[in-house]
Design an enzyme around this catalytic site. Structure first.
Site, PDB file in Angstrom:
ATOM      1  N   GLU A 136       0.849  -1.203   0.000  1.00  0.00           N
ATOM      2  CA  GLU A 136       0.000   0.000   0.000  1.00  0.00           C
ATOM      3  C   GLU A 136       0.880   1.246   0.000  1.00  0.00           C
ATOM      4  O   GLU A 136       2.082   1.167   0.254  1.00  0.00           O
ATOM      5  CB  GLU A 136      -0.905  -0.012   1.238  1.00  0.00           C
ATOM      6  CG  GLU A 136      -1.797  -1.245   1.247  1.00  0.00           C
ATOM      7  CD  GLU A 136      -2.891  -1.219   2.306  1.00  0.00           C
ATOM      8  OE1 GLU A 136      -2.850  -0.326   3.200  1.00  0.00           O
ATOM      9  OE2 GLU A 136      -3.777  -2.084   2.225  1.00  0.00           O
ATOM     10  N   ALA A 246       8.041 -16.690  -4.871  1.00  0.00           N
ATOM     11  CA  ALA A 246       8.596 -15.707  -5.808  1.00  0.00           C
ATOM     12  C   ALA A 246      10.044 -15.365  -5.451  1.00  0.00           C
ATOM     13  O   ALA A 246      10.895 -15.209  -6.341  1.00  0.00           O
ATOM     14  CB  ALA A 246       7.735 -14.450  -5.812  1.00  0.00           C
ATOM     15  N   GLU A 367       9.787  -7.536  -3.185  1.00  0.00           N
ATOM     16  CA  GLU A 367       9.780  -8.884  -2.573  1.00  0.00           C
ATOM     17  C   GLU A 367      10.554  -8.891  -1.256  1.00  0.00           C
ATOM     18  O   GLU A 367      11.193  -9.888  -0.911  1.00  0.00           O
ATOM     19  CB  GLU A 367      10.389  -9.915  -3.537  1.00  0.00           C
ATOM     20  CG  GLU A 367       9.584 -10.129  -4.783  1.00  0.00           C
ATOM     21  CD  GLU A 367       8.435 -11.093  -4.572  1.00  0.00           C
ATOM     22  OE1 GLU A 367       8.259 -11.555  -3.432  1.00  0.00           O
ATOM     23  OE2 GLU A 367       7.732 -11.363  -5.547  1.00  0.00           O
TER      24      GLU A 367
END
Ligand code: TGC
Ligand code: FAD
Length: 389
Positions: A136, A246, A367
């Site tokens: 966010e 990921a 990430e």
């Protein structure tokens, strides 16, 4: 075909035939269908969208999963595919990470059989684009502080809030959105294209990961059917477990970018003459090249051991953090040294190095930033959290 010219410790011998075939297929795709697109797309700040279904047809999305059309390969084969994609451009690997390890993985892990049947085939084939909206505007490293809310209202959920830095959010057909429910518990909600109350805008002016679409988006009384909630996702651990998949792909992927930087600078150093001899003959230049070989080799061994542990089901999230942290740093340092060896030529996109360098600045941050992974490993080894709060 030479799969990779930098294999100083014969990693090749540790791979299965199936893993070599997966890597060679990805390499062929990159050489024959991608490389000619990279510089024009990077300059234009665009992803070559026709490659999304093409990569699906080649089985590049979450290839470590078995059902719903996924390729059913090992985690090591998955890593090798990511390596070949990132050899071309981090934006290409990012597309596969977001579509596969994040969106497909989230629906596969936390969705019902009906949700699997509804969304997975189109995402796996790449005919439908996915995105994974966790970050966010006010909460990047601390997603647990998210403010986006999903309020139950009869047969619907009503979403309010915003997300930022979301790959492909503006064009995604299937958005996995993480929001807190009425009990302040993090849940996963599928927001389909054209959902009322959803709005997105692409982020302009990026100097990094230009061959990738990155958006911010807003949910203003965005109503979705209650059946779009992922029933098995309860708590922050759900999105974080997708990140683990990921991050492991990144630990392999960045090796591809690093090898490309090494090979480019080695070739340049052998041909560029100064003071009457090739610059590859100078000790200081050799030191940089040797550093790259040394660190790439260590990164290859680390990545291979990581995915072998994933295949055995013994890996911890801190071990994944260590590999993402080390290998991304290693690749960024290789890009910096390679750029130096290329001198002035290294600042133009005639060579891939400056593009990798700029891309890897993003990979260093997304990430989980380098320092967040430092603290994740620090917490693991000391038993004390240094995250704050
Ligand atoms: P914490 O208390 O540590 O954890 C909350 C719950 O989650 C569990 N958990 C994990 N589970 C699976 N895998 C992991 N890696 C996990 N890490 C933690 C944990 O066991 C706990 O479970 P439970 O059952 O006890 O509740 O949470 P925290 O709030 O202290 O935060 C820890 C921290 C800082 C490590 C975490 O918030 C974090 O990883 N922050 C970084 C955020 C991040 O990586 N965002 C990435 C957004 S997506 C993106 O960047 C896509 S780019 C894709 C591309 O293009 O390639
Ligand atoms: P911040 O969290 O504000 O961090 C700023 C600095 O403060 C960093 O150096 C950080 O290490 C440091 N810092 C923060 N907390 C601490 C601490 N406790 N101790 C020490 N240092 C600290 N997100 C998604 O959800 N989906 C996506 O598809 C996605 N794609 C992205 C694509 C791009 C191109 C980029 C750049 C980002 C993307 N992200 C995505 C967001 C990415 O995951 C976040 O940018 C990242 O998690 C860091 O958050 P932040 O940028 O808000 O930085």
């Amino acid at each position: 075909m030479t799969p990779t010219s930098l294999d100083y410790y014969s990693i090749e011998d540790l791979l299965t035939d199936e893993e070599r075939a997966a890597r060679d297929g990805a390499r062929r795709f990159v050489d024959e269908e991608v490389m000619q697109e990279v510089v024009p797309c990077h300059r234009a700040g665009k992803f070559p969208e026709h490659l999304t279904p093409r990569m699906g047809s080649l089985g590049f999305y979450a290839p470590y999963l078995k059902e719903h059309g996924c390729a059913g390969l090992t985690y090591t084969a998955y890593g090798l595919i990511m390596q070949e994609l990132e050899r071309a451009d981090s934006g290409l690997r990012s597309l596969a990470s977001v579509q596969g390890a994040l969106t497909i993985h989230a629906i596969h892990s936390f969705g019902s059989p009906e949700q699997h049947a509804r969304w997975l085939p189109g995402l796996v084939s790449g005919e439908r684009v996915g995105c994974f909206a966790l970050t966010e505007h006010g909460h990047g490293s601390d997603p647990g502080g998210m403010e986006t809310r999903a309020k139950r209202d009869g047969d619907s959920y009503i979403l309010n809030g915003s997300k930022c830095w979301i790959g492909n959010a503006s064009i995604a057909d299937v958005k996995v959105v993480w929001a807190k429910d009425d009990d302040a518990r993090v849940g996963g909600f599928i927001v389909e294209k054209d959902a009322p109350g959803f709005r997105a805008q692409d982020i302009e002016g990026k100097f990094s990961l230009r061959m990738s679409r990155t958006s911010e988006c807003w949910f203003e009384n965005c109503r979705i059917p209650a059946e779009n909630r992922l029933p098995k996702a309860s708590g922050l651990g759900a999105p974080l477990s997708c990140l683990s998949q990921a991050r492991a792909g990144i630990a392999w992927g960045v090796i591809g970018a690093a090898i490309d930087c090494y090979e480019t600078s080695l070739a340049y150093a052998k041909s560029r003459q100064q003071f009457g001899r090739p610059i590859a003959g100078f000790q200081l230049v050799q030191e940089k090249l040797v550093w790259m070989v040394q660190e790439i080799t260590k990164a290859q061994l680390l990545a291979l051991r990581l995915t072998r542990m994933m295949e055995a089901g013994t890996v911890t999230s801190a071990q994944i953090s260590l590999a993402k942290r080390n290998n991304t740093w290693m690749a960024l340092e290789c890009a910096r040294k390679a750029r130096d060896i290329l001198g002035a030529a290294g600042i133009t996109d005639r060579y891939s190095v400056i593009r990798h360098l700029m891309n890897l600045e993003t990979v260093y941050t997304y990430e989980g930033t380098h320092d967040i992974h430092t603290l994740a490993v620090g917490r693991d080894i000391t038993g004390i959290s240094a995250f704050g709060g």
